[in-house]
Motif scaffolding. Structure first.
Motif, PDB file in Angstrom:
ATOM      1  N   ASN A  67       9.648  -8.065   1.153  1.00  0.00           N
ATOM      2  CA  ASN A  67       8.413  -8.390   1.879  1.00  0.00           C
ATOM      3  C   ASN A  67       8.569  -8.316   3.395  1.00  0.00           C
ATOM      4  N   GLN A  68       9.813  -8.155   3.886  1.00  0.00           N
ATOM      5  CA  GLN A  68      10.052  -7.976   5.326  1.00  0.00           C
ATOM      6  C   GLN A  68      10.037  -6.501   5.712  1.00  0.00           C
ATOM      7  N   LEU A  69       9.986  -5.634   4.708  1.00  0.00           N
ATOM      8  CA  LEU A  69      10.032  -4.190   4.963  1.00  0.00           C
ATOM      9  C   LEU A  69       8.761  -3.452   4.561  1.00  0.00           C
ATOM     10  N   ALA A  70       7.876  -4.110   3.826  1.00  0.00           N
ATOM     11  CA  ALA A  70       6.732  -3.377   3.279  1.00  0.00           C
ATOM     12  C   ALA A  70       5.588  -4.307   2.905  1.00  0.00           C
ATOM     13  N   ASN A  71       4.407  -3.695   2.780  1.00  0.00           N
ATOM     14  CA  ASN A  71       3.257  -4.382   2.198  1.00  0.00           C
ATOM     15  C   ASN A  71       3.366  -4.240   0.690  1.00  0.00           C
ATOM     16  N   ILE A  72       3.107  -5.306  -0.022  1.00  0.00           N
ATOM     17  CA  ILE A  72       3.198  -5.284  -1.483  1.00  0.00           C
ATOM     18  C   ILE A  72       1.850  -5.742  -2.037  1.00  0.00           C
ATOM     19  N   SER A  73       1.291  -4.949  -2.944  1.00  0.00           N
ATOM     20  CA  SER A  73       0.008  -5.335  -3.534  1.00  0.00           C
ATOM     21  C   SER A  73       0.009  -4.997  -5.019  1.00  0.00           C
ATOM     22  N   ALA A  74      -0.921  -5.600  -5.727  1.00  0.00           N
ATOM     23  CA  ALA A  74      -1.092  -5.340  -7.158  1.00  0.00           C
ATOM     24  C   ALA A  74      -2.557  -4.964  -7.380  1.00  0.00           C
ATOM     25  N   PRO A  75      -2.907  -3.685  -7.139  1.00  0.00           N
ATOM     26  CA  PRO A  75      -4.312  -3.281  -7.253  1.00  0.00           C
ATOM     27  C   PRO A  75      -4.828  -3.263  -8.693  1.00  0.00           C
ATOM     28  N   GLU A  76      -3.923  -3.188  -9.662  1.00  0.00           N
ATOM     29  CA  GLU A  76      -4.305  -3.184 -11.072  1.00  0.00           C
ATOM     30  C   GLU A  76      -3.432  -4.186 -11.823  1.00  0.00           C
ATOM     31  N   ALA A  77      -3.810  -4.510 -13.042  1.00  0.00           N
ATOM     32  CA  ALA A  77      -3.079  -5.499 -13.834  1.00  0.00           C
ATOM     33  C   ALA A  77      -1.668  -5.043 -14.186  1.00  0.00           C
ATOM     34  N   ARG A  78      -1.423  -3.752 -14.225  1.00  0.00           N
ATOM     35  CA  ARG A  78      -0.117  -3.225 -14.616  1.00  0.00           C
ATOM     36  C   ARG A  78       0.483  -2.314 -13.557  1.00  0.00           C
ATOM     37  N   LEU A  79       0.167  -2.539 -12.276  1.00  0.00           N
ATOM     38  CA  LEU A  79       0.705  -1.687 -11.219  1.00  0.00           C
ATOM     39  C   LEU A  79       0.947  -2.488  -9.943  1.00  0.00           C
ATOM     40  N   ILE A  80       2.148  -2.311  -9.388  1.00  0.00           N
ATOM     41  CA  ILE A  80       2.468  -2.865  -8.079  1.00  0.00           C
ATOM     42  C   ILE A  80       2.640  -1.682  -7.138  1.00  0.00           C
ATOM     43  N   VAL A  81       2.032  -1.767  -5.966  1.00  0.00           N
ATOM     44  CA  VAL A  81       2.152  -0.708  -4.968  1.00  0.00           C
ATOM     45  C   VAL A  81       2.890  -1.278  -3.755  1.00  0.00           C
ATOM     46  N   ILE A  82       3.940  -0.557  -3.341  1.00  0.00           N
ATOM     47  CA  ILE A  82       4.749  -0.963  -2.194  1.00  0.00           C
ATOM     48  C   ILE A  82       4.581   0.097  -1.116  1.00  0.00           C
ATOM     49  N   GLN A  83       4.145  -0.323   0.066  1.00  0.00           N
ATOM     50  CA  GLN A  83       3.965   0.599   1.172  1.00  0.00           C
ATOM     51  C   GLN A  83       4.905   0.188   2.302  1.00  0.00           C
ATOM     52  N   PRO A  84       6.075   0.849   2.393  1.00  0.00           N
ATOM     53  CA  PRO A  84       7.034   0.510   3.453  1.00  0.00           C
ATOM     54  C   PRO A  84       6.459   0.813   4.834  1.00  0.00           C
TER      55      PRO A  84
END
Length: 190
Positions: free
Chosen positions: A57-74
Motif C-alpha cells: 500500500n506504500q507503492l500502489a493504489n489497491i482497489s477491488a472493483p469487482e467481487a472477484r478482482l483486485i486491481v493494483i496500480q503502482p
C-alpha cells in the motif's frame, strides 16, 4: 504513589498490550483470503523495492472493483515486476496478471483443500496471538511479584491484581477465539 495506583498501572498496561496483540491478530486475519476480493488481502504484503522492504500500500493504489478482482496500480512503473514477484511468492495462491501498468489479481473460487489449509493457517495465527497475550500476562505477573517483594504492594493487593490479570487475559484469549471462529466459518461457507 499509592499502592493501588501501582497495581492499576500494571493492569492497564497489560490490557493495552493484550489489546495490541488482538489488533495485530485481526489485521493478520484480514490477509487470509476468503474467496472475495478485498484490498486488505494484499495491502500489507512486503515488496522488495530497490533493496528496501515496503508494504504494497506504500507503492500502489489497491482497489477491488469487482467481487472477484483486485486491481493494483503502482505509482512507479518500475514497481510492477517486484510487486508481481512478491504476489507469486506469497502464500495467497494468486496468479497476478500484468500489462506493465496495472496488475490484476483474479480471485478464484477456493477449493475444499485450500479452504482447509486456510483454516489451519487461521488456527496457527490464533495460537501466535494467544501466546502473545500469555507472554504479556507473564511479564505483568512478574512485575507484580517484584512490587510485592519490594514491599511496594501488599500480598493481598498482589493476589487481587493477579486475579484481575487472569480475568483480563481470559477475556482477550476468548476474543481471539471468537475472531478465529468467525474467520473459519467465513472460510468454510461455500
Amino acid at each position: 504513589m499509592a499502592d493501588d495506583d501501582l497495581t492499576e498501572l500494571a493492569l492497564a498496561d497489560a490490557g493495552s498490550r493484550m489489546q495490541t496483540a488482538v489488533k495485530v491478530y485481526q489485521r493478520d486475519l484480514q490477509s487470509v483470503r476468503t474467496g472475495r476480493a478485498h484490498p486488505s488481502l494484499v495491502d500489507q504484503l512486503p515488496i522488495d523495492y530497490f533493496g528496501t522492504s515496503m508494504a504494497l500500500n506504500q507503492l500502489a493504489n489497491i482497489s477491488a472493483p469487482e467481487a472477484r478482482l483486485i486491481v493494483i496500480q503502482p505509482w512507479d512503473k518500475n514497481a510492477v515486476d517486484p510487486i508481481t514477484r512478491a504476489i507469486q511468492r506469497s502464500e495467497l495462491g494468486l496468479n497476478p496478471q500484468s500489462d506493465g501498468v496495472l496488475i490484476r489479481l483474479p480471485i478464484p473460487e477456493l477449493t475444499e483443500e485450500r479452504r482447509l489449509q486456510l483454516v489451519k493457517q487461521v488456527g496457527q495465527k490464533a495460537e501466535v496471538a494467544r501466546v502473545a497475550v500469555r507472554n504479556v500476562r507473564r511479564d505483568v505477573l512478574e512485575e507484580l511479584r517484584k512490587l510485592e517483594r519490594a514491599n511496594d504492594i501488599s500480598q493481598d493487593q498482589e493476589h487481587r491484581a493477579h486475579e484481575a490479570l487472569d480475568k483480563i487475559t481470559q477475556d482477550h484469549v476468548a476474543r481471539i477465539g471468537r475472531e478465529g471462529s468467525d474467520k473459519e466459518r467465513e472460510l468454510l461457507e461455500v
